[in-house]
Design a protein around this motif. Sequence first.
Motif, mmCIF file in Angstrom:
data_model
loop_
_atom_site.group_PDB
_atom_site.id
_atom_site.type_symbol
_atom_site.label_atom_id
_atom_site.label_comp_id
_atom_site.label_asym_id
_atom_site.label_seq_id
_atom_site.Cartn_x
_atom_site.Cartn_y
_atom_site.Cartn_z
ATOM 1 N N UNK A 53 0.849 -1.193 0.000
ATOM 2 C CA UNK A 53 0.000 0.000 0.000
ATOM 3 C C UNK A 53 0.881 1.238 0.000
ATOM 4 N N UNK A 54 0.397 2.265 -0.688
ATOM 5 C CA UNK A 54 1.147 3.512 -0.745
ATOM 6 C C UNK A 54 1.086 4.257 0.586
ATOM 7 N N UNK A 55 -0.052 4.138 1.278
ATOM 8 C CA UNK A 55 -0.203 4.855 2.547
ATOM 9 C C UNK A 55 -0.662 3.902 3.650
ATOM 10 N N UNK A 56 -0.448 4.328 4.879
ATOM 11 C CA UNK A 56 -0.877 3.548 6.045
ATOM 12 C C UNK A 56 -2.396 3.472 6.104
ATOM 13 N N UNK A 57 -3.051 4.562 5.673
ATOM 14 C CA UNK A 57 -4.512 4.609 5.698
ATOM 15 C C UNK A 57 -5.116 3.535 4.789
ATOM 16 N N UNK A 58 -4.473 3.284 3.655
ATOM 17 C CA UNK A 58 -4.965 2.249 2.743
ATOM 18 C C UNK A 58 -4.909 0.864 3.401
ATOM 19 N N UNK A 59 -3.836 0.596 4.107
ATOM 20 C CA UNK A 59 -3.688 -0.688 4.798
ATOM 21 C C UNK A 59 -4.728 -0.828 5.906
ATOM 22 N N UNK A 60 -4.958 0.247 6.641
ATOM 23 C CA UNK A 60 -5.942 0.220 7.725
ATOM 24 C C UNK A 60 -7.357 0.047 7.183
ATOM 25 N N UNK A 116 7.548 -0.746 5.210
ATOM 26 C CA UNK A 116 8.707 -1.426 4.642
ATOM 27 C C UNK A 116 9.839 -0.439 4.363
ATOM 28 N N UNK A 117 10.974 -0.961 3.946
ATOM 29 C CA UNK A 117 12.141 -0.125 3.682
ATOM 30 C C UNK A 117 11.907 0.842 2.530
ATOM 31 N N UNK A 118 11.070 0.431 1.587
ATOM 32 C CA UNK A 118 10.796 1.305 0.434
ATOM 33 C C UNK A 118 9.695 2.319 0.734
ATOM 34 N N UNK A 119 9.365 2.470 2.032
ATOM 35 C CA UNK A 119 8.376 3.442 2.512
ATOM 36 C C UNK A 119 6.926 3.027 2.239
ATOM 37 N N UNK A 120 6.736 1.869 1.620
ATOM 38 C CA UNK A 120 5.381 1.382 1.408
ATOM 39 C C UNK A 120 4.913 0.611 2.644
ATOM 40 N N UNK A 121 3.641 0.240 2.634
ATOM 41 C CA UNK A 121 3.065 -0.435 3.800
ATOM 42 C C UNK A 121 2.494 -1.800 3.404
ATOM 43 N N UNK A 122 2.482 -2.692 4.371
ATOM 44 C CA UNK A 122 1.893 -4.019 4.174
ATOM 45 C C UNK A 122 1.165 -4.437 5.450
ATOM 46 N N UNK A 123 0.432 -5.531 5.353
ATOM 47 C CA UNK A 123 -0.242 -6.100 6.531
ATOM 48 C C UNK A 123 0.412 -7.446 6.819
ATOM 49 N N UNK A 124 0.869 -7.621 8.037
ATOM 50 C CA UNK A 124 1.532 -8.868 8.406
ATOM 51 C C UNK A 124 0.737 -9.593 9.491
ATOM 52 N N UNK A 125 0.780 -10.926 9.393
ATOM 53 C CA UNK A 125 0.079 -11.775 10.363
ATOM 54 C C UNK A 125 1.100 -12.421 11.287
ATOM 55 N N UNK A 126 0.776 -12.458 12.555
ATOM 56 C CA UNK A 126 1.647 -13.084 13.549
ATOM 57 C C UNK A 126 0.827 -14.083 14.362
ATOM 58 N N UNK A 127 1.279 -15.317 14.381
ATOM 59 C CA UNK A 127 0.549 -16.374 15.087
ATOM 60 C C UNK A 127 0.455 -16.064 16.579
ATOM 61 N N UNK A 128 -0.737 -16.321 17.138
ATOM 62 C CA UNK A 128 -0.988 -16.114 18.563
ATOM 63 C C UNK A 128 -1.199 -17.471 19.244
ATOM 64 N N UNK A 129 -0.474 -17.711 20.306
ATOM 65 C CA UNK A 129 -0.615 -18.969 21.043
ATOM 66 C C UNK A 129 -1.753 -18.839 22.054
#
Length: 284
Positions: A53-60, A116-129
């Motif tokens: 995503x170009x912006x954080x708002x898009x990811x949200x 990310x390093x290229x200033x773009x944004x992504x959504x990451x999943x982290x497993x919860x125990x």
Amino acid sequence: MTEKKEKKTVQSALAKIPAKKSSATIETGEKRLRLATEKHPTIEAIITDLFRFETKEQAETRIKAIKEHFIISAKLPKDSRDSNVLKLWIRGYMISDDEEKQGYLGNYAAFRVVQLKDKKFTIRAEKQNIALKYHPQRKRPKRKHPDWGHPALRLVKKGEIFETLEEANKLLKQLHTEYPDISIPAINKLFIILYSKADNPEKPVQKYILEVKPSRDGGFHIDYRLNDYQKKQLPVKKVRRNEDVEKLQNDNQQAGYFTSMITLKRDKKSKISDLRKKKQEGDK
């Protein structure tokens, strides 16, 4: 039991049983929410880190759409709740071998927006125990005793009519094959132990007899009844009075004593006779 006029095979009868409503979907007004699965395109893109995503708002905004599309579990423990982080249960997600043995069908994942390093944004999943008891779905462990919810037993209880004797016996054979440790097959009959808390809350495990019987309008149905057979107790023998018992013991002791005495005397006479014979042979 009521009898049906329709006749059908075991396979068609089993297929006719209406399936229970799945807990994987919830209807809210016009929307139909579903439990997330790792094969859904949106979920797959997140767990493989493909979104950009170009912006954080898009990811949200994307996370907000996920909340409106999938079922958000309300079973989470208090220490795992966070209004700022989406925690979603995903079917098939990162199940270890040990978790699979315990009955896990999926796991919770926390979704976070990451730059990310290229200033773009992504959504990451982290497993919860999170403990299995807080999961919306899990494998149902096989019970030692079947209950009336078993497909074959549901047919029995509603008085299903079978066209042939073989078809009715096939259903009994199916039950015995599934539960060989708690059933005994017989001719046109099956002795089996069932679990039914509704029938007897204090003693839910009961012995039943399932028996094939002819129906009035033709065909066969399987009758069921409690197996209340009890082994007949033999009458208690009259106990001798104490003095009679003592007298009998004394008589037995005396009889044993005299028997021993006679044996000794006979043995003594036999030995004396043998000695005399040997002496006579020596004198010659």
